[in-house]
Design a protein around this motif. Structure first.
Motif, PDB file in Angstrom:
ATOM      1  N   GLU A 196      -2.912 -18.046  49.398  1.00  0.00           N
ATOM      2  CA  GLU A 196      -4.225 -17.794  49.994  1.00  0.00           C
ATOM      3  C   GLU A 196      -4.954 -16.636  49.308  1.00  0.00           C
ATOM      4  O   GLU A 196      -5.544 -15.768  49.953  1.00  0.00           O
ATOM      5  CB  GLU A 196      -4.087 -17.519  51.498  1.00  0.00           C
ATOM      6  CG  GLU A 196      -3.641 -18.734  52.302  1.00  0.00           C
ATOM      7  CD  GLU A 196      -4.682 -19.849  52.339  1.00  0.00           C
ATOM      8  OE1 GLU A 196      -5.763 -19.641  52.884  1.00  0.00           O
ATOM      9  OE2 GLU A 196      -4.397 -20.945  51.806  1.00  0.00           O
ATOM     10  N   GLY A 197      -4.859 -16.625  47.965  1.00  0.00           N
ATOM     11  CA  GLY A 197      -5.584 -15.633  47.184  1.00  0.00           C
ATOM     12  C   GLY A 197      -4.889 -14.291  47.048  1.00  0.00           C
ATOM     13  O   GLY A 197      -5.431 -13.365  46.435  1.00  0.00           O
ATOM     14  N   ASP A 241      -8.544 -21.036  39.438  1.00  0.00           N
ATOM     15  CA  ASP A 241      -9.326 -20.895  40.668  1.00  0.00           C
ATOM     16  C   ASP A 241      -8.522 -21.224  41.933  1.00  0.00           C
ATOM     17  O   ASP A 241      -9.046 -21.096  43.045  1.00  0.00           O
ATOM     18  CB  ASP A 241     -10.561 -21.815  40.618  1.00  0.00           C
ATOM     19  CG  ASP A 241     -11.524 -21.405  39.512  1.00  0.00           C
ATOM     20  OD1 ASP A 241     -11.595 -20.200  39.210  1.00  0.00           O
ATOM     21  OD2 ASP A 241     -12.197 -22.294  38.953  1.00  0.00           O
ATOM     22  N   ALA A 242      -7.262 -21.645  41.766  1.00  0.00           N
ATOM     23  CA  ALA A 242      -6.460 -22.014  42.934  1.00  0.00           C
ATOM     24  C   ALA A 242      -6.110 -20.775  43.751  1.00  0.00           C
ATOM     25  O   ALA A 242      -5.780 -19.721  43.206  1.00  0.00           O
ATOM     26  CB  ALA A 242      -5.193 -22.726  42.487  1.00  0.00           C
ATOM     27  N   LEU A 243      -6.166 -20.916  45.071  1.00  0.00           N
ATOM     28  CA  LEU A 243      -5.833 -19.809  45.965  1.00  0.00           C
ATOM     29  C   LEU A 243      -4.333 -19.710  46.216  1.00  0.00           C
ATOM     30  O   LEU A 243      -3.814 -18.641  46.528  1.00  0.00           O
ATOM     31  CB  LEU A 243      -6.557 -19.980  47.309  1.00  0.00           C
ATOM     32  CG  LEU A 243      -8.086 -19.984  47.260  1.00  0.00           C
ATOM     33  CD1 LEU A 243      -8.661 -20.290  48.634  1.00  0.00           C
ATOM     34  CD2 LEU A 243      -8.598 -18.639  46.749  1.00  0.00           C
ATOM     35  N   THR A 244      -3.655 -20.846  46.093  1.00  0.00           N
ATOM     36  CA  THR A 244      -2.211 -20.882  46.324  1.00  0.00           C
ATOM     37  C   THR A 244      -1.516 -21.617  45.184  1.00  0.00           C
ATOM     38  O   THR A 244      -1.894 -22.745  44.843  1.00  0.00           O
ATOM     39  CB  THR A 244      -1.877 -21.599  47.656  1.00  0.00           C
ATOM     40  OG1 THR A 244      -2.427 -20.836  48.738  1.00  0.00           O
ATOM     41  CG2 THR A 244      -0.377 -21.722  47.856  1.00  0.00           C
ATOM     42  N   ILE A 245      -0.529 -20.962  44.573  1.00  0.00           N
ATOM     43  CA  ILE A 245       0.320 -21.583  43.549  1.00  0.00           C
ATOM     44  C   ILE A 245       1.754 -21.185  43.874  1.00  0.00           C
ATOM     45  O   ILE A 245       2.108 -20.002  43.834  1.00  0.00           O
ATOM     46  CB  ILE A 245      -0.037 -21.116  42.125  1.00  0.00           C
ATOM     47  CG1 ILE A 245      -1.521 -21.361  41.819  1.00  0.00           C
ATOM     48  CG2 ILE A 245       0.842 -21.833  41.105  1.00  0.00           C
ATOM     49  CD1 ILE A 245      -1.965 -20.778  40.488  1.00  0.00           C
ATOM     50  N   TYR A 246       2.563 -22.167  44.216  1.00  0.00           N
ATOM     51  CA  TYR A 246       3.915 -21.884  44.704  1.00  0.00           C
ATOM     52  C   TYR A 246       4.851 -22.974  44.188  1.00  0.00           C
ATOM     53  O   TYR A 246       4.650 -24.154  44.477  1.00  0.00           O
ATOM     54  CB  TYR A 246       3.889 -21.870  46.233  1.00  0.00           C
ATOM     55  CG  TYR A 246       5.140 -21.387  46.935  1.00  0.00           C
ATOM     56  CD1 TYR A 246       5.108 -20.271  47.749  1.00  0.00           C
ATOM     57  CD2 TYR A 246       6.345 -22.072  46.825  1.00  0.00           C
ATOM     58  CE1 TYR A 246       6.242 -19.832  48.437  1.00  0.00           C
ATOM     59  CE2 TYR A 246       7.484 -21.644  47.493  1.00  0.00           C
ATOM     60  CZ  TYR A 246       7.430 -20.524  48.298  1.00  0.00           C
ATOM     61  OH  TYR A 246       8.555 -20.096  48.962  1.00  0.00           O
ATOM     62  N   GLY A 449      -4.227 -25.781  54.726  1.00  0.00           N
ATOM     63  CA  GLY A 449      -3.877 -24.539  54.048  1.00  0.00           C
ATOM     64  C   GLY A 449      -2.732 -23.870  54.784  1.00  0.00           C
ATOM     65  O   GLY A 449      -1.757 -24.514  55.168  1.00  0.00           O
ATOM     66  N   TYR A 450      -2.861 -22.569  55.024  1.00  0.00           N
ATOM     67  CA  TYR A 450      -1.833 -21.852  55.769  1.00  0.00           C
ATOM     68  C   TYR A 450      -2.339 -21.427  57.151  1.00  0.00           C
ATOM     69  O   TYR A 450      -1.819 -20.518  57.767  1.00  0.00           O
ATOM     70  CB  TYR A 450      -1.355 -20.627  54.976  1.00  0.00           C
ATOM     71  CG  TYR A 450      -0.405 -21.012  53.879  1.00  0.00           C
ATOM     72  CD1 TYR A 450       0.966 -21.005  54.083  1.00  0.00           C
ATOM     73  CD2 TYR A 450      -0.879 -21.428  52.632  1.00  0.00           C
ATOM     74  CE1 TYR A 450       1.848 -21.382  53.093  1.00  0.00           C
ATOM     75  CE2 TYR A 450      -0.008 -21.810  51.630  1.00  0.00           C
ATOM     76  CZ  TYR A 450       1.354 -21.781  51.863  1.00  0.00           C
ATOM     77  OH  TYR A 450       2.221 -22.168  50.880  1.00  0.00           O
ATOM     78  N   ASN A 451      -3.377 -22.118  57.603  1.00  0.00           N
ATOM     79  CA  ASN A 451      -3.934 -21.812  58.925  1.00  0.00           C
ATOM     80  C   ASN A 451      -3.969 -23.095  59.753  1.00  0.00           C
ATOM     81  O   ASN A 451      -4.975 -23.810  59.750  1.00  0.00           O
ATOM     82  CB  ASN A 451      -5.326 -21.218  58.794  1.00  0.00           C
ATOM     83  CG  ASN A 451      -5.921 -20.832  60.145  1.00  0.00           C
ATOM     84  OD1 ASN A 451      -5.214 -20.876  61.154  1.00  0.00           O
ATOM     85  ND2 ASN A 451      -7.173 -20.465  60.159  1.00  0.00           N
ATOM     86  N   PRO A 452      -2.888 -23.402  60.461  1.00  0.00           N
ATOM     87  CA  PRO A 452      -2.828 -24.669  61.206  1.00  0.00           C
ATOM     88  C   PRO A 452      -3.847 -24.755  62.340  1.00  0.00           C
ATOM     89  O   PRO A 452      -4.084 -25.827  62.882  1.00  0.00           O
ATOM     90  CB  PRO A 452      -1.392 -24.677  61.750  1.00  0.00           C
ATOM     91  CG  PRO A 452      -0.954 -23.257  61.759  1.00  0.00           C
ATOM     92  CD  PRO A 452      -1.643 -22.616  60.604  1.00  0.00           C
ATOM     93  N   ASN A 453      -4.448 -23.625  62.704  1.00  0.00           N
ATOM     94  CA  ASN A 453      -5.433 -23.630  63.795  1.00  0.00           C
ATOM     95  C   ASN A 453      -6.858 -23.827  63.303  1.00  0.00           C
ATOM     96  O   ASN A 453      -7.799 -23.826  64.083  1.00  0.00           O
ATOM     97  CB  ASN A 453      -5.357 -22.316  64.580  1.00  0.00           C
ATOM     98  CG  ASN A 453      -3.997 -22.135  65.244  1.00  0.00           C
ATOM     99  OD1 ASN A 453      -3.457 -23.080  65.790  1.00  0.00           O
ATOM    100  ND2 ASN A 453      -3.456 -20.934  65.177  1.00  0.00           N
ATOM    101  N   SER A 454      -6.982 -23.980  61.964  1.00  0.00           N
ATOM    102  CA  SER A 454      -8.340 -24.139  61.428  1.00  0.00           C
ATOM    103  C   SER A 454      -8.918 -25.493  61.830  1.00  0.00           C
ATOM    104  O   SER A 454      -8.179 -26.451  62.081  1.00  0.00           O
ATOM    105  CB  SER A 454      -8.316 -24.021  59.895  1.00  0.00           C
ATOM    106  OG  SER A 454      -7.561 -25.063  59.332  1.00  0.00           O
ATOM    107  N   VAL A 455     -10.224 -25.569  61.865  1.00  0.00           N
ATOM    108  CA  VAL A 455     -10.905 -26.799  62.243  1.00  0.00           C
ATOM    109  C   VAL A 455     -10.980 -27.694  61.010  1.00  0.00           C
ATOM    110  O   VAL A 455     -11.456 -27.283  59.960  1.00  0.00           O
ATOM    111  CB  VAL A 455     -12.319 -26.521  62.794  1.00  0.00           C
ATOM    112  CG1 VAL A 455     -13.036 -27.822  63.098  1.00  0.00           C
ATOM    113  CG2 VAL A 455     -12.212 -25.648  64.031  1.00  0.00           C
ATOM    114  N   VAL A 456     -10.498 -28.933  61.130  1.00  0.00           N
ATOM    115  CA  VAL A 456     -10.526 -29.870  60.024  1.00  0.00           C
ATOM    116  C   VAL A 456     -11.735 -30.779  60.181  1.00  0.00           C
ATOM    117  O   VAL A 456     -11.946 -31.400  61.228  1.00  0.00           O
ATOM    118  CB  VAL A 456      -9.222 -30.705  59.976  1.00  0.00           C
ATOM    119  CG1 VAL A 456      -9.276 -31.679  58.838  1.00  0.00           C
ATOM    120  CG2 VAL A 456      -8.021 -29.791  59.861  1.00  0.00           C
ATOM    121  N   ASN A 457     -12.545 -30.898  59.126  1.00  0.00           N
ATOM    122  CA  ASN A 457     -13.731 -31.770  59.177  1.00  0.00           C
ATOM    123  C   ASN A 457     -13.302 -33.230  59.160  1.00  0.00           C
ATOM    124  O   ASN A 457     -12.392 -33.603  58.478  1.00  0.00           O
ATOM    125  CB  ASN A 457     -14.641 -31.493  57.976  1.00  0.00           C
ATOM    126  CG  ASN A 457     -15.230 -30.076  58.068  1.00  0.00           C
ATOM    127  OD1 ASN A 457     -15.478 -29.580  59.163  1.00  0.00           O
ATOM    128  ND2 ASN A 457     -15.433 -29.446  56.926  1.00  0.00           N
TER     129      ASN A 457
END
Length: 457
Positions: A196-197, A241-246, A449-457
């Protein structure tokens, strides 16, 4: 006119490689020479093939090595990675193509300009991991980009495990590859990745306590721990530009927590040798790392040291390995703790002749397209046939053999020291691998992402 392929090293990973090349030999006019320090170990079914010649080859004997390379059109080096440079230098001088399954070393990379000037292809990292992981990841990444999408998350995990039908110990693990690499896993330096950056770092003593979890349809739940440097391929994959690389290694859930006991004990250390290790019992080895007590048993001291309750499944896992046996011996002179631990584990974790291995790979791609965040999960499971034709040998050896033949046939022509991330390489090889049961399944899922509570469009 016969085309000559030299294969140097005929270890466990070459069963499918040699089978593939010999199967194509008649139609493709191939003459395969296998050079190995122990030619007697090569099965007669291979050595007596009309298109195959087996020679004794010690790669430290310069004249013999150079002569073998000179009489070939392309060289496949299946040697340990540290020995590739000798072969590569000969290939540059003698103008021969080269294929390896190993990571590109700095020494090999330094030959890039000479390789390009000679118009040669030095293809590396074309086994499983690295190899199939590169090709399958770039295929999806390029497809997303071709549609105008931007990668914001990339995760990739791979593991060599035991097939479910032979998964019969408490660790849910058996050796399917080099046991030493398993024992030393994670010791090359602090794990580094991007989440996440934010840059994240995991030191070795905490590596196996920071895990990711995921499901593979039909195979259950797995965990993954971080590889040493997940950012190695940010430039190659163009993921700036990727925020997550794992990137990480896969095991069954519970393995990492249990393995961490050996790390905390000090039993995975490879930096010093143990006196009298040859005649040391397993019980004495474990006691090396515990405080002296005139009354407490080794078992009790270890439970206190690791803070293990009697009903902790990790205790049962330790008992299963017979680490307290005073009648089993290390049998290795001047062994490091890691070497002694490997000996103990091989007693319990060696695949039996009728048992099969399994390869599992999992990619996660998060991306933005037309202002919307999306995600693709790509998953692969390959099961071996037996101890010779293993899933590991298939997924390492087949891409190597396919790449060599495509270079010979002028299907892969871009010169230089490289890894398989271009369409010229990955498209035909991935397509052909499907014929051998190496198939990825893709799933379109909501991006969280890493926020399961985020609103998905």
């Amino acid at each position: 006119m016969m085309r000559k392929i030299l294969v140097i090293g005929a270890g466990k990973s070459t069963s499918y490689l040699l089978d593939y090349l010999l199967g194509k030999a008649e139609a493709e006019n191939l003459e395969i020479t296998i050079g190995d320090i122990n030619p007697a170990a090569i099965p007669s079914s291979i050595g007596e093939h009309t298109h195959c010649t087996v020679i004794a080859l010690d790669i430290f004997e310069d004249t013999a090595r150079q002569k073998a390379i000179e009489h070939s059109d392309i060289v496949i080096s299946m040697l340990p990675a540290r020995f590739h440079i000798m072969v590569a230098q000969d290939c540059v001088r003698l103008k021969k193509h080269l294929v390896t399954a190993s990571y590109v070393s700095n020494e090999l990379l330094a030959l890039d300009e000479q390789v390009k000037e000679a118009g040669l292809v030095f293809m590396n990292e074309i086994g499983l991991d690295p190899g199939v992981d590169h090709m399958s990841a770039m295929q999806v990444i390029d497809r997303i980009r071709d549609k105008g999408g931007k990668i914001i998350l990339f995760e990739s995990f791979c593991g060599g495990l035991v097939a479910p039908e032979h998964d019969n110990n408490l660790w849910n693990y058996k050796f399917t590859w080099n046991p030493r690499n398993v024992v030393l896993a994670g010791q090359g330096g602090t794990a580094k990745f991007l989440q996440e950056g934010t840059y994240k770092y995991i030191p070795y003593h905490r590596l196996f306590r920071r895990t990711e979890f995921f499901e593979i349809e039909g195979y259950g739940r797995f965990e993954g721990y971080a590889n040493r440097d997940s950012l190695n391929y940010r430039e190659a994959y163009k993921l700036q530009d990727a925020l997550t690389i794992y990137r990480g290694t896969m095991r069954r859930v519970g393995f990492s927590k249990a393995w961490n006991m050996f790390i905390q004990l000090g039993a995975t250390d490879d930096t010093y040798t143990i006196e009298n290790s040859e005649k040391m019992s397993y019980r004495e080895f474990i006691n090396l790392f515990l405080p002296y007590s005139p009354t407490d048993s080794v078992e009790l001291k270890l439970r206190h040291y690791l803070k293990l309750d009697q009903d902790d499944i990790r205790w049962d896992k330790l008992l299963e390995l017979n680490i307290f046996d005073q009648n089993k011996f290390i049998g290795i002179p001047n062994a490091t703790p890691a070497q002694a631990l490997q000996k103990i584990l091989e007693d319990s974790w060696t695949l039996k002749s009728n048992e099969k291995d399994m390869i599992v790979m999992y990619h996660k791609f998060g991306y933005e397209l037309n202002g919307e965040k999306k995600q693709i999960d790509s998953k692969l499971v390959v099961t071996g046939e037996n101890q010779t034709f293993t899933a590991m040998a298939k997924t390492v050896g087949l891409p190597v053999a396919m790449a060599a033949l495509k270079i010979l046939n002028g299907k892969i022509t871009t010169p230089g020291v490289q890894i398989p991330i271009s369409k010229e390489v990955y498209e035909p090889i991935l397509k052909e691998l499907e014929d051998y049961g190496v198939n990825f399944k893709e799933y379109d899922i909501p991006y969280l992402g890493y926020n399961p509570n985020s609103v998905v469009n």
